[in-house]
Scaffold this active site. Structure first.
Site, PDB file in Angstrom:
ATOM      1  N   GLU A 166       0.793  -1.234   0.000  1.00 56.04           N
ATOM      2  CA  GLU A 166       0.000   0.000   0.000  1.00 56.04           C
ATOM      3  C   GLU A 166       0.826   1.285   0.000  1.00 56.04           C
ATOM      4  O   GLU A 166       0.780   2.089   0.948  1.00 56.04           O
ATOM      5  CB  GLU A 166      -0.971   0.001   1.187  1.00 56.04           C
ATOM      6  CG  GLU A 166      -1.931  -1.174   1.173  1.00 56.04           C
ATOM      7  CD  GLU A 166      -3.067  -1.042   2.173  1.00 56.04           C
ATOM      8  OE1 GLU A 166      -2.952  -0.221   3.096  1.00 56.04           O
ATOM      9  OE2 GLU A 166      -4.066  -1.767   2.032  1.00 56.04           O
ATOM     10  N   GLU A 352      -5.326  -8.635   0.643  1.00 54.31           N
ATOM     11  CA  GLU A 352      -6.046  -8.294   1.881  1.00 54.31           C
ATOM     12  C   GLU A 352      -7.493  -7.990   1.541  1.00 54.31           C
ATOM     13  O   GLU A 352      -7.780  -7.273   0.574  1.00 54.31           O
ATOM     14  CB  GLU A 352      -5.494  -7.016   2.551  1.00 54.31           C
ATOM     15  CG  GLU A 352      -4.229  -7.172   3.310  1.00 54.31           C
ATOM     16  CD  GLU A 352      -3.778  -5.867   3.962  1.00 54.31           C
ATOM     17  OE1 GLU A 352      -4.637  -5.057   4.364  1.00 54.31           O
ATOM     18  OE2 GLU A 352      -2.550  -5.689   4.057  1.00 54.31           O
TER      19      GLU A 352
HETATM   20  C1  FCB Z   1      -4.727  -2.068   5.409  1.00 56.39           C
HETATM   21  C2  FCB Z   1      -3.349  -2.375   5.978  1.00 56.39           C
HETATM   22  C3  FCB Z   1      -3.379  -3.389   7.092  1.00 56.39           C
HETATM   23  C4  FCB Z   1      -4.544  -3.150   8.020  1.00 56.39           C
HETATM   24  C5  FCB Z   1      -5.832  -3.091   7.240  1.00 56.39           C
HETATM   25  C6  FCB Z   1      -7.079  -2.955   8.099  1.00 56.39           C
HETATM   26  O1  FCB Z   1      -4.714  -0.801   4.843  1.00 56.39           O
HETATM   27  O2  FCB Z   1      -2.501  -2.837   4.977  1.00 56.39           O
HETATM   28  O3  FCB Z   1      -2.146  -3.343   7.760  1.00 56.39           O
HETATM   29  O4  FCB Z   1      -4.327  -1.989   8.725  1.00 56.39           O
HETATM   30  O5  FCB Z   1      -5.767  -2.025   6.335  1.00 56.39           O
END
Ligand code: FCB
Length: 449
Positions: A166, A352
């Site tokens: 990110e 994620e």
């Molecule tokens: C993302 C992050 C992770 C966590 C989630 C909820 O942006 O990569 O570390 O904080 O959100």
């Protein structure tokens, strides 16, 4: 409900990040990261909390891997703490720090779980921050050198690598809004930092190709499925601006398109022009094997000529979850469709996706049905996108464990396994059972959409 089966060989996993779970902040020679520093500044993190102990995964990794095995995980995305391996960011590796990851990788492989290793999940060595951090061009090469240390040590067993987690969040929240480490609010720093983060990705890809030609590598971006508030021309233009600043700025250079003109012009107007040198864009466009997609929600946007970027976020119309995310399970499929079309159908791993849901433990059980409903919806949408031809090969739920949620401290819980921060006891939630069923069947009971 109908059972939606995923393609044969689809991989199911869970994700975490070093600073969010490891703890052991001052053990075995670990150096400081920008997060250690940030957490110690009053008012930066909810309740003044820090990742000093977190889930104590550093000491409990064996039990955690056993838990993963019990849940049926096929792959696990972890990140390495750069200052644990190189306490000052450069120089001689700290063998004890490296050994931890060596043992963890062995443990995973012994349990039949494929590791996916992220080099950078926001914990820059403080020593490098002291020399300008990502705004300093040297950091890009130092990142690639750090990668090489890991490729050498772990690359005989780890074959899946993610360079950055990110970059949008590193830049926007860490360098423009100052709400995450290193807490800078300055476009004159953010512009160079953005370019050097992207450059560091390309250099790390090149270094991996040299060290481990058979490994696969990609980058993981923070995504939101953007929508315009209505069909007016100015709203549709605002939608494209939101995509330029938040999505294309990070994806386009990877796919050889350079940075969006709008983004270059904005940084220049703020005194933070991107310091692009000859050849940089070629380095950044070094071919990758997959695109990592992180996604939690959607965001509606509208035109606003009074803001320098020309658009702003519109208020939510759906129920709002923890961290301000709208409950928008369709957003995952929507975004995957968009990004597939935009970049010629790359191979995608959902690195994620998950739900913040603080359902408490009652009589020893955590009945997090909100999380289950939303995960079911996300997976239904993802399945439909795959049916439509998007090349998605893996899904990692965020997160395995409740953990240190950055500026929110321990106040937000994303785990499918509950962490009791007083005892550090782990308790699988109902959603862990739901996810295990998904993995076992390679299918999800859809949400009826
Ligand atoms: C993302 C992050 C992770 C966590 C989630 C909820 O942006 O990569 O570390 O904080 O959100």
């Amino acid at each position: 409900m109908a059972l939606r089966r995923f393609p044969e060989g689809f991989e199911w996993g869970a994700a975490t990040a070093a600073y969010q779970i490891e703890g052991a902040w001052n053990e075995d020679g670990r150096g400081l990261s920008v997060w250690d520093t940030f957490c110690r500044q009053p008012g930066k993190v909810f309740n003044g909390e820090s990742g000093d102990v977190a889930c104590d995964h550093y000491h409990r990794y064996r039990a955690d891997v056993a838990l993963m095995q019990q849940l049926g995980l096929q792959t696990y995305r972890l990140s390495v703490s750069w200052p644990r391996v190189l306490p000052f960011g450069v120089g001689e590796p700290n063998e004890k720090g490296l050994d931890f990851y060596d043992r963890l990788v062995d443990e995973l492989i012994g349990a039949g779980i494929q590791p996916c290793v992220t080099l950078y999940h926001w914990d820059l060595p403080q020593a490098l921050q002291d020399r300008g951090g990502w705004a300093n061009r040297d950091t890009a090469q130092q990142f690639a050198d750090y990668g090489t240390v890991l490729y050498d040590k772990l690359g005989d067993r780890v074959t899946r690598w993610v360079t950055h987690n990110e970059a949008l969040i590193t830049i926007a929240f860490g360098h423009l809004f100052g709400v995450l480490a290193p807490g800078i609010r300055d476009a004159r720093v953010a512009g160079p930092a953005l370019h050097h983060v992207m450059l560091s990705h390309g250099l790390a890809v090149q270094a991996l190709r040299a060290a481990r030609p058979d490994a696969e590598v990609g980058i993981t971006h923070a995504n939101t499925s953007y929508e315009a508030v209505d069909d007016r021309e100015e709203s549709l233009a605002a939608l494209e601006l939101a995509r330029d600043f938040n999505t294309r700025a990070y994806h386009d250079p990877i796919y050889g398109r350079g940075y969006p003109k709008t983004v270059l012009a904005w940084y220049e107007s703020q005194g933070g022009a991107l310091p692009i040198q000859d050849g940089d864009l070629d380095v950044i466009a070094a071919p990758t094997d997959f695109l990592g997609v992180n996604l939690y929600s959607r965001q509606r946007v509208k035109a606003d000529p009074s803001v320098s970027v020309g658009y702003r976020n519109a208020p939510p119309t759906l129920p709002v979850l923890d961290m301000g995310y709208e409950a928008a399970p369709f957003a995952l499929g929507d975004f995957v469709r968009w990004v597939s079309a935009e970049y010629d159908r790359p191979k995608i791993y959902i690195t994620e996706n998950g739900v913040g849901d603080d359902t408490p433990k009652v009589d020893g059980e955590i009945d997090d049905h909100l999380r289950i409903d939303l995960l079911r919806g996300f997976l239904t949408g993802l399945h439909a996108a795959i049916e439509d031809g998007c090349d998605v090969r893996a899904y990692y739920v965020w997160s395995l464990l409740d953990n240190f949620e950055w500026a929110f401290g321990y106040g937000k819980r994303f785990g499918i396994v509950h962490t009791d921060y007083a005892t550090l006891e782990r308790t699988p939630k109902r959603s862990a059972g739901f996810y295990s069923d998904v993995i076992r069947q390679n299918a999800v009971d859809d949400d009826g959409t």
